[in-house]
Structures are given as structure tokens and as C-alpha cells.
Design a protein around this motif. Sequence first.
Motif, mmCIF file in Angstrom:
data_model
loop_
_atom_site.group_PDB
_atom_site.id
_atom_site.type_symbol
_atom_site.label_atom_id
_atom_site.label_comp_id
_atom_site.label_asym_id
_atom_site.label_seq_id
_atom_site.Cartn_x
_atom_site.Cartn_y
_atom_site.Cartn_z
ATOM 1 N N THR A 13 -8.276 34.771 1.749
ATOM 2 C CA THR A 13 -9.593 34.507 1.181
ATOM 3 C C THR A 13 -9.660 34.946 -0.285
ATOM 4 O O THR A 13 -10.244 34.251 -1.114
ATOM 5 C CB THR A 13 -10.698 35.229 1.979
ATOM 6 O OG1 THR A 13 -10.387 36.624 2.073
ATOM 7 C CG2 THR A 13 -10.814 34.653 3.370
ATOM 8 N N HIS A 14 -9.061 36.084 -0.597
ATOM 9 C CA HIS A 14 -9.079 36.540 -1.993
ATOM 10 C C HIS A 14 -8.314 35.566 -2.884
ATOM 11 O O HIS A 14 -8.759 35.222 -3.982
ATOM 12 C CB HIS A 14 -8.468 37.938 -2.099
ATOM 13 C CG HIS A 14 -8.610 38.552 -3.452
ATOM 14 N ND1 HIS A 14 -9.823 38.981 -3.950
ATOM 15 C CD2 HIS A 14 -7.709 38.775 -4.437
ATOM 16 C CE1 HIS A 14 -9.654 39.457 -5.175
ATOM 17 N NE2 HIS A 14 -8.386 39.345 -5.486
ATOM 18 N N LYS A 17 -10.385 32.410 -3.402
ATOM 19 C CA LYS A 17 -11.481 32.625 -4.353
ATOM 20 C C LYS A 17 -10.957 32.623 -5.790
ATOM 21 O O LYS A 17 -11.597 32.082 -6.698
ATOM 22 C CB LYS A 17 -12.179 33.947 -4.047
ATOM 23 C CG LYS A 17 -13.009 33.920 -2.768
ATOM 24 C CD LYS A 17 -13.570 35.297 -2.449
ATOM 25 C CE LYS A 17 -14.329 35.303 -1.134
ATOM 26 N NZ LYS A 17 -14.809 36.669 -0.774
ATOM 27 N N ALA A 20 -10.223 29.097 -6.708
ATOM 28 C CA ALA A 20 -11.441 28.293 -6.849
ATOM 29 C C ALA A 20 -11.924 28.303 -8.287
ATOM 30 O O ALA A 20 -12.505 27.323 -8.773
ATOM 31 C CB ALA A 20 -12.531 28.829 -5.917
ATOM 32 N N GLN A 21 -11.672 29.409 -9.003
ATOM 33 C CA GLN A 21 -12.055 29.494 -10.412
ATOM 34 C C GLN A 21 -11.203 28.560 -11.273
ATOM 35 O O GLN A 21 -11.615 28.165 -12.360
ATOM 36 C CB GLN A 21 -11.883 30.932 -10.911
ATOM 37 C CG GLN A 21 -12.715 31.946 -10.163
ATOM 38 C CD GLN A 21 -12.340 33.372 -10.544
ATOM 39 O OE1 GLN A 21 -11.660 33.596 -11.525
ATOM 40 N NE2 GLN A 21 -12.795 34.331 -9.759
ATOM 41 N N PHE A 38 -17.115 31.546 4.813
ATOM 42 C CA PHE A 38 -17.383 31.891 3.414
ATOM 43 C C PHE A 38 -17.066 30.724 2.481
ATOM 44 O O PHE A 38 -17.650 30.599 1.399
ATOM 45 C CB PHE A 38 -16.534 33.109 2.994
ATOM 46 C CG PHE A 38 -15.164 32.751 2.523
ATOM 47 C CD1 PHE A 38 -14.896 32.596 1.164
ATOM 48 C CD2 PHE A 38 -14.127 32.532 3.419
ATOM 49 C CE1 PHE A 38 -13.639 32.249 0.721
ATOM 50 C CE2 PHE A 38 -12.871 32.195 2.984
ATOM 51 C CZ PHE A 38 -12.620 32.053 1.623
ATOM 52 N N ALA A 39 -16.118 29.860 2.890
ATOM 53 C CA ALA A 39 -15.682 28.755 2.031
ATOM 54 C C ALA A 39 -16.787 27.749 1.759
ATOM 55 O O ALA A 39 -16.698 26.957 0.812
ATOM 56 C CB ALA A 39 -14.478 28.054 2.655
ATOM 57 N N SER A 41 -19.537 28.182 0.447
ATOM 58 C CA SER A 41 -20.196 28.441 -0.836
ATOM 59 C C SER A 41 -19.304 28.104 -2.028
ATOM 60 O O SER A 41 -19.686 28.309 -3.167
ATOM 61 C CB SER A 41 -20.632 29.907 -0.910
ATOM 62 O OG SER A 41 -19.526 30.769 -0.740
ATOM 63 N N TYR A 42 -18.107 27.590 -1.769
ATOM 64 C CA TYR A 42 -17.166 27.213 -2.839
ATOM 65 C C TYR A 42 -16.860 25.721 -2.734
ATOM 66 O O TYR A 42 -16.209 25.267 -1.790
ATOM 67 C CB TYR A 42 -15.861 28.008 -2.733
ATOM 68 C CG TYR A 42 -16.001 29.472 -3.069
ATOM 69 C CD1 TYR A 42 -15.720 29.947 -4.351
ATOM 70 C CD2 TYR A 42 -16.399 30.391 -2.106
ATOM 71 C CE1 TYR A 42 -15.837 31.300 -4.661
ATOM 72 C CE2 TYR A 42 -16.529 31.733 -2.401
ATOM 73 C CZ TYR A 42 -16.239 32.176 -3.683
ATOM 74 O OH TYR A 42 -16.356 33.513 -3.986
ATOM 75 N N ILE A 45 -13.109 24.739 -2.451
ATOM 76 C CA ILE A 45 -12.312 25.103 -1.273
ATOM 77 C C ILE A 45 -12.690 24.205 -0.105
ATOM 78 O O ILE A 45 -13.846 24.151 0.314
ATOM 79 C CB ILE A 45 -12.534 26.582 -0.886
ATOM 80 C CG1 ILE A 45 -12.143 27.512 -2.035
ATOM 81 C CG2 ILE A 45 -11.722 26.930 0.361
ATOM 82 C CD1 ILE A 45 -12.438 28.975 -1.768
ATOM 83 N N SER A 47 -12.171 23.800 3.732
ATOM 84 C CA SER A 47 -11.720 24.570 4.890
ATOM 85 C C SER A 47 -11.403 23.645 6.050
ATOM 86 O O SER A 47 -12.043 22.600 6.236
ATOM 87 C CB SER A 47 -12.784 25.590 5.306
ATOM 88 O OG SER A 47 -13.972 24.939 5.704
ATOM 89 N N ASP A 434 -12.111 37.744 -15.026
ATOM 90 C CA ASP A 434 -11.923 36.643 -14.080
ATOM 91 C C ASP A 434 -12.403 35.313 -14.633
ATOM 92 O O ASP A 434 -11.809 34.264 -14.409
ATOM 93 C CB ASP A 434 -12.681 36.941 -12.777
ATOM 94 C CG ASP A 434 -12.067 38.101 -12.012
ATOM 95 O OD1 ASP A 434 -10.920 38.463 -12.314
ATOM 96 O OD2 ASP A 434 -12.739 38.642 -11.121
#
Length: 445
Positions: A13-14, A17, A20-21, A38-39, A41-42, A45, A47, A434
Motif C-alpha cells: 500500500t505504501h 501510494k 500514485a503521485q 483504501f485504493a 480514494s486514489y 490505483i 484495485s 513527496d
Amino acid sequence: MKIIIAGAGEVGTHLAKLMAQEKQGIVLMDPSEERLKFANSYMEILSTVGNPTSLRDLEEAGIKHADLFVSVMPEETTNLTACMLAANLGAKKTFARINNYEYLLPKNKEFFEKLGINTMIYPEMLAAKEIVSAIKRPWSRQYWELFGGALILIGVKVRENAPIVDTRLMDLVNDKKLYHIVAIKRNNDTIIPNGTDLIEAGDILFFTTTREHVEDVQRYAGKRNPEMKKVVIMGGSRIGIRASQYLPSNIRIKIIETDKDKSFQIAEKVPGNVLVINGDAHDTDLLIQEGIKDTDAFIAVTENSSTNILACMAAKRFGVYKTIANVENLDYVPLAEKMDIGTIINKKLIAASYIYQFLLDADVTNVKCLTFADAEVAELVARPDSKITKKPVKDLKLPKDMTLGGLLRNGEPIMVKGDTVIQPYDHVMVFCLDSAMRKLEDYFN
């Protein structure tokens, strides 16, 4: 670039994320629908619920068109099998998380490549090496060699007695340019500083320097450098065992492990300078009996983050100079920082940063996710005609969340100044928040 990550645990997951940036095409696969929530919200990503050892699930995830397949499931055998299947189904490169050091031996490299496994990572081994680095330089929070050691990145917490406290960065400038302060961590904020920023007591400063000027940084930061003779390790985890094997043989090491059977097993694996004690490191009487007051460094590497933090706090009260805590819960990192825990080790950040370097389009040869700062350090090669080579650094109008720490030119390390002009094929150390990682390619490609 299409990247498929198998495993929506902490590392997966890290890593997802982070990517994703970068606006990469990320597919995150896991057998558990719950871990994939959690994906949502991106947008970057995608899933998919599936088993990475299932041919059908891999095909449905689009493995045939994958540029990179990363398997970071909890089980080593799952990761190895998944990478072999992915390679045979069309993935261009594969990356497996493992927990067996033997697989990384050079003699086995060709064997695994034939199976379709290009690269492997053993997070516990990388964490152990960071612990050894912290013990060798106990005055620093972070010590990291770039370009094979030509440039050094050092994180230091400055106290009230440091010569540079209450000094503006512009007043530290000198012709020799011994070091460059690339970032300041203050409370929970990471600052990419400019000349007007004032250094305050309690700041964690990140310096870049050359090997011959490391002692200058130590002196300016007001730090002493005691010799590490006695080390206590709390927890006979893989990290603890590996660290005891990597530490210099002239250091007396004690490993305190609560499980009796495990203690006997550990005693058979560690070198002669290591004494294994069956007991509870929470027991103050035991610690005093084992000489905690004369111990130079205390390393807490149990599986419980809060236990490690509290144990390091107790060791500090006994006068231990250097404490190191394994903090796997990212939410606890700011807490550990506020409590003045010396060095924080986080396996998933170490693993994610190691994998991350394979995922950027620019010529990134090394990427480091700093535990104490929401930032990355990257080593990049300036390509001919790239934007970074067109003007002196002061005229490049670099984003405020990015700074150049130093460079390597024809094998020679150089500190970057305002009038420095980056030349084609210079190897440049970039420190950025980041938010700036995706901007690197615009300057270096």
C-alpha cells in the motif's frame, strides 16, 4: 508504465501510494477486498481482488502488458511463485520480497533469473544494515552514503548548545562550502530551506557533505561521538539477529529474548561476541543486572512498535547514549520523534524506497524515503539538453519543495552552490518533498 503490485499489506500500500503521485498505471492485487478499500480514494490505483499465484487472476489483472510485477505478499513462497508465473505470462520484470538471505547470494542470481525472478528484496537485512550504520555514527539520526560514499547525507538533531543554533543559513555560507543543509524537520513539518531560514534548537537538520567533512558537520551540530562498546538488543527478531551478525566483533552485544526455546535457537546463529539472555527487557531489575547503566546503545526490535518506543525511553532514563527503535506503525513515527527516540527503523519504508528506484522513468539510481521527513532523496543523471543543464542553479527557478544537495562529476564530489551549472552526465543528489518527485523528470530528462 504499467505496474502490478501483489499484496495490499503495509509495503504494497505504501508503494502504491508513492506511485500514485507519479501518475503511473498501478494495479494493486490482493485476495482480501477489505485491504483494497483504501485504493478507492486514489484515481491512479486500480484495485483487483485476486490471488497472485492464480493464472486466471494474473491474466485478468493484465499481466501480459505489465512492465513490472512486484510481489510483496506476507509469504515468501507466494512471492517467488507469483513472480515465476508473471514472467512466463509476459511481465517484463519481476520483483519479489523474500525472507531467506541465501537467495541473495551472488552464486544464486543466475538461477533465479532463469526462473523469471529478476530482483529480490529482504527488508529485514536492509533494516539491520541501517542499524549498523546508526551504531557506527551514534551522533546522527540518519547517515546515508550516496554515489558509493562520495557524498554523505546526515540527519542530526541540534540541541541548545550547538554552535549553529539561532543562525540563519545565509550566515553559514563560506567559500569552501563544507556542507549544504538540504532540509529542516521542525515539529511535524519538513522545510526545504532558503538563506533566510533560522536554525532552532530541536530542529532535525539534513546535511549533505563529503566524507572528509563529516567531522565538521558533527562539530557544527554540537555532537560528541562516543565509542560504542556495549550494545543491548531487545527482541530476537530477524532484524535483531542479523544486526548482531553485522555489527563489529569488538562490540559486546546482549540479545534479550522472552521465548526460552527461541533463545537457544538464536544462540546457535550469532557470533561469539553475542550473549543471548532469556528474559523480559521490560524488567527494570533485569536491565540493571545486565548493566544497562553502562550500555552505550539500546536497540528495540520486537514486533510491537509501542513496546519498542517505551523501551527506548526507559533506556534513555538509564543514561544510554544511543537508542534505536523498530517502529512499523507509521502513525507512531511522529510520536517517537517527539519522545526523542534516536533512530527509527521502519521496514516498509526501507523496502518501498528500495523498490521505488525501479519505477521512475528518470535515471534514478537510488531513492531513499526518509523516516524523519516526508521526503525522498534521489540520485539522478543529468541528460544532455535537459532543463537542469541550461542555467546556473540560482536561475533554474526550482520548485520550493526541491533542492540540489551535491553532485558527482568525473568521480569528484562537488557541493552545489547558486552559481553551479549542472553539466550533462553529472550525477546529482536531489532532496525533495513527496509533492516534487514527479517534477524530477521535467528537469533531468
